[in-house]
Design an enzyme around this catalytic site. Structure first.
Site, short mmCIF file in Angstrom:
data_model
loop_
_atom_site.label_atom_id
_atom_site.label_comp_id
_atom_site.label_asym_id
_atom_site.label_seq_id
_atom_site.Cartn_x
_atom_site.Cartn_y
_atom_site.Cartn_z
N GLU A 195 -10.93 -7.89 3.38
CA GLU A 195 -9.86 -8.31 2.47
C GLU A 195 -8.72 -8.94 3.27
O GLU A 195 -8.04 -9.84 2.80
CB GLU A 195 -9.36 -7.11 1.66
N HIS A 243 -15.14 -2.21 0.09
CA HIS A 243 -14.13 -3.23 0.38
C HIS A 243 -14.50 -3.89 1.71
O HIS A 243 -14.71 -3.18 2.70
CB HIS A 243 -12.75 -2.58 0.59
N ASP A 283 -9.28 -4.90 -10.31
CA ASP A 283 -8.81 -4.23 -9.11
C ASP A 283 -7.49 -3.49 -9.31
O ASP A 283 -7.47 -2.38 -9.85
CB ASP A 283 -8.72 -5.28 -7.99
N HIS A 319 -15.30 3.19 1.48
CA HIS A 319 -14.00 2.57 1.21
C HIS A 319 -13.84 1.27 1.98
O HIS A 319 -13.47 0.24 1.41
CB HIS A 319 -12.84 3.51 1.52
N ARG A 359 0.81 -1.21 0.00
CA ARG A 359 0.00 0.00 0.00
C ARG A 359 0.85 1.26 0.00
O ARG A 359 0.47 2.28 -0.59
CB ARG A 359 -0.95 -0.02 1.20
N HIS A 366 -14.03 -8.26 -2.49
CA HIS A 366 -13.10 -9.21 -1.86
C HIS A 366 -13.83 -10.22 -0.98
O HIS A 366 -13.89 -11.39 -1.29
CB HIS A 366 -11.98 -8.53 -1.06
#
Lengths: 445, 445
Positions: free
Chosen positions: A232, A229, A317, A202, A80, A266
């Site tokens: 995940e 999301h 993605d 998010h 990230r 996910h």
């Protein structure tokens, strides 16, 4: 009126149908007939023709990282940091150029609609652009020029983690409050042909339950898709349990987010109750297998989700690859790796995830099928490449899902317009634009 | 003498090297220099040039099943029935034509050497051909015409299972005894340029320990590679434990099969002791990830095997796909799926499995590297396709392993001969031959 004659086409059944004539008026399909010889004036599509593919989860700018981060060690969280470094260097102008090339690559892969999960709203330090939707507008323009329909999933992103402020990069994502998010979204231009606006939370990390409620209410009022999301990473689940005493799925449910317009992206680490919740609420689960294996997320319980009544869709993605055939087969093949048994999802079910259910979860219930009244999206897949050669009519669907690649996409019609012909984008030099625009973005890296 | 100038080339290090001149005399590399501008008379290879790729495990005829069986339910064992049906219909003539096309597809994917794990020796009912090696000879001729070097891993296959006779199809595989196997193999023509003969033990199911010993002795006497399917399925392990009180690996070890010339194929379900055994004996493990996920075999312990001292190689096995980049990245990415952590195998390690170590386990220790004296195998990979565009010199190796596909292979030189130019096989219409010859084989299905 344009006629497309398909040597073989998938009309939704268990096998492909031969000699199919699809008639198109404007951007819609006006007639479908089978067992028809090819009329002289028709465009002849050899191989297997599928409805348009829907890429239900995209972060367009991640494409700049392809080839640069996969060899890394660490985890999702170290990856990230690299992704944030790219985010901090994009402007509306540079993002438009990059995204147009990325959507061009999608078009060449047979994708006729994309769900852009868009949270890179503001300039460095969180400074607002003079048009606070400049970034979103750039993405819409990019998709339009690439010939791909877009659902801009405008994403609410407020916190750096549960109870913590956004960091320097995350200031570019944050509107400060859900109310400010809703105000900004209200200023997005009304939907034009081929463009829809949806909402996204998010994650439970970045959006608190009160803010979630605001976003969910906006989506309900606008009958818009709502994506998030979800689960995940195990760490996300743990933080959520610590803070709220329940799973991310349960937090979203309590905030009123779940419905048949909701898509969990996910959904890798779920409890039995979570799986039941998605089924009961007729939600969609967007699997992104190539990203999930790249980021070491794990394998989600797709079979149990499908059995519970949830629908599946697919996303590329992070764009480690852009190939919905690869995503589709991975849904089945990943289940095999965990179960040591074959046959969890049928070929038509995997194709439905790539087409009809993908479009539906992006707010296009009238796309993803070769049927009258649907958007005129046709994707022809070569059955005469070295990858696909040797299949027959009976095995064509299986070959598309399990053996074909994006490189086999030959001809793409999106909303009645020819976007890709003989494997080439009719407007863009996609590979050249990718090279130039990624180099430009990475130069300051 | 031919000169190849490579924009970027992998010379074995952590990154690609720019401006590399490779000089070739006959079938070998005579000089490698770096930092050289492109001479006028040189062939210019753009993108990234790799050494030749080695496909260390192939059953050529399985290619006929691509697209036809992956959608199936059941397990490895039900799939095997479909595979046997094809085996029973092949003759030396039809297998030659099919295999030539399959090896042509391999050449187009950058494969310069193949290990054919060959057990389809005899006619239906086990009837011997007038040349008892007619099938093996057909495969050798097919590879030669396709421009791919071959190690014919002539496979001993005697039993239908531990203690049971071969069934009707398996009679085509069986020589009756290990002695008869050795006699037949002795009649194989001596190795010609680009062809080697090795040995294989099909599995503990098909070869008893005494017979194993005979095959291992043959391999030792001929300093030849010896391969075996090992622990692909839990059921195989259980049957072996029940019969012999030890694992397949331990049975092979006790039969004297293990050495640095031994390759265990699959090695999916191993004990800690098995892993240590392979490391101590400097064996190679051939992973076939695309087949192993298709057949629901599971994920082998590649990281622990590499840490134990075993080498890794790669095979496309059942040819669900023929793409060694896909196999290479799956070795790393499958580990991520089980561990939730990234970074188990480095990019150079994955490339070595696809090149140097693959060739070595097939008996070509002088291939798989761009270095003086090595076989002149050069594979150029496009860095300007939509899949690879956007990478730079630093990320080229990572992009090849994690983003490229067989479709990006542009130019292939094998043993000094140009085999593929601008993405096309220079001799064969590979896709056309696949179509025609698979149709011919499947007609009676």
């Amino acid at each position: 009126m344009t006629q497309y004659w398909c040597e073989l086409a998938w009309l939704g059944g268990d096998t492909a149908t031969g000699d199919v004539l699809v008639e198109v008026e404007g951007e819609r399909i006006s007639a479908v007939s089978t067992g028809v010889p090819c009329p002289e004036e028709a465009v002849r599509l050899t191989g297997l023709t599928l409805p348009g593919l829907a890429n239900a989860h995209s972060h367009a700018f991640h494409r700049a990282l392809r080839g640069r981060t996969h060899a890394g060690t660490g985890s999702f969280w170290t990856w990230r940091e690299q992704m944030y470094a790219v985010a901090s260097r994009l402007t509306p102008d540079s993002y438009f150029l990059l995204a147009r090339a990325v959507y061009g690559e999608m078009a060449m892969a047979g994708i006729t609609a994309v769900g852009e999960f868009h949270y890179l709203h503001h300039a460095p330090g969180g400074v607002r652009y003079s048009d606070p939707n400049a970034m979103g507008a750039a993405l819409v323009a990019a998709a339009t020029e690439a010939g791909v329909r877009m659902t801009l999933l405008d994403t609410c992103y407020l916190h750096g983690g549960i109870g913590s402020a956004p960091n320097q990069v995350q200031l570019q994502f944050s509107d400060g409050s859900a109310g400010a998010w809703a105000e900004r979204v209200a200023r997005l231009a009304g939907s034009s042909t081929g463009v829809r606006v949806g909402a996204a939370v998010h994650s439970v990390r970045a959006v608190d339950p009160d803010a979630m409620r605001t976003v969910a209410e906006w989506a309900r009022a606008h009958e818009a898709p709502l994506h998030a999301h979800v689960s995940e990473q195990p760490a996300e689940n743990q933080q959520c349990l610590d803070a709220y005493g329940r799973t991310p799925t349960a937090v979203l449910a309590e905030a009123g987010a779940l419905s048949d317009r909701f898509t969990a992206v996910h959904a890798t680490h779920l409890t039995d109750a979570d799986i039941g919740t998605y089924g009961q609420n007729h939600c969609t689960i967007c699997m992104c297998p190539s990203t999930e294996r790249d980021l070491a997320d794990g394998i989600g319980p797709t079979r149990r989700l499908a059995e519970s009544g949830a629908r599946l869709s697919l996303g590329s993605d992070s764009h480690a690859v852009i190939d919905l055939f690869e995503e589709a087969r991975a849904v089945e093949l990943n289940e095999r790796l965990t179960s040591n048994v074959r046959g969890h999802h049928t070929v038509p079910a995997l194709l439905a995830a790539a087409t009809r259910d993908g479009h539906a979860c992006l707010g296009w219930p009238d796309a993803g099928a070769l049927a009258v009244g649907q958007w005129a999206d046709l994707v022809s897949v070569r059955l005469d490449s070295v990858r696909t050669a040797g299949v027959d009519a009976d095995s064509a669907l299986g070959a598309a899902v399990f053996a074909a690649s994006a490189a086999d996409v030959h001809h793409v019609v999106a909303g009645g317009r020819v976007v890709v012909a003989e494997g080439r984008h009719v407007v863009l030099d996609v590979a050249g634009e990718l090279s130039r625009n990624i180099a430009a973005v990475m130069e300051g890296a």
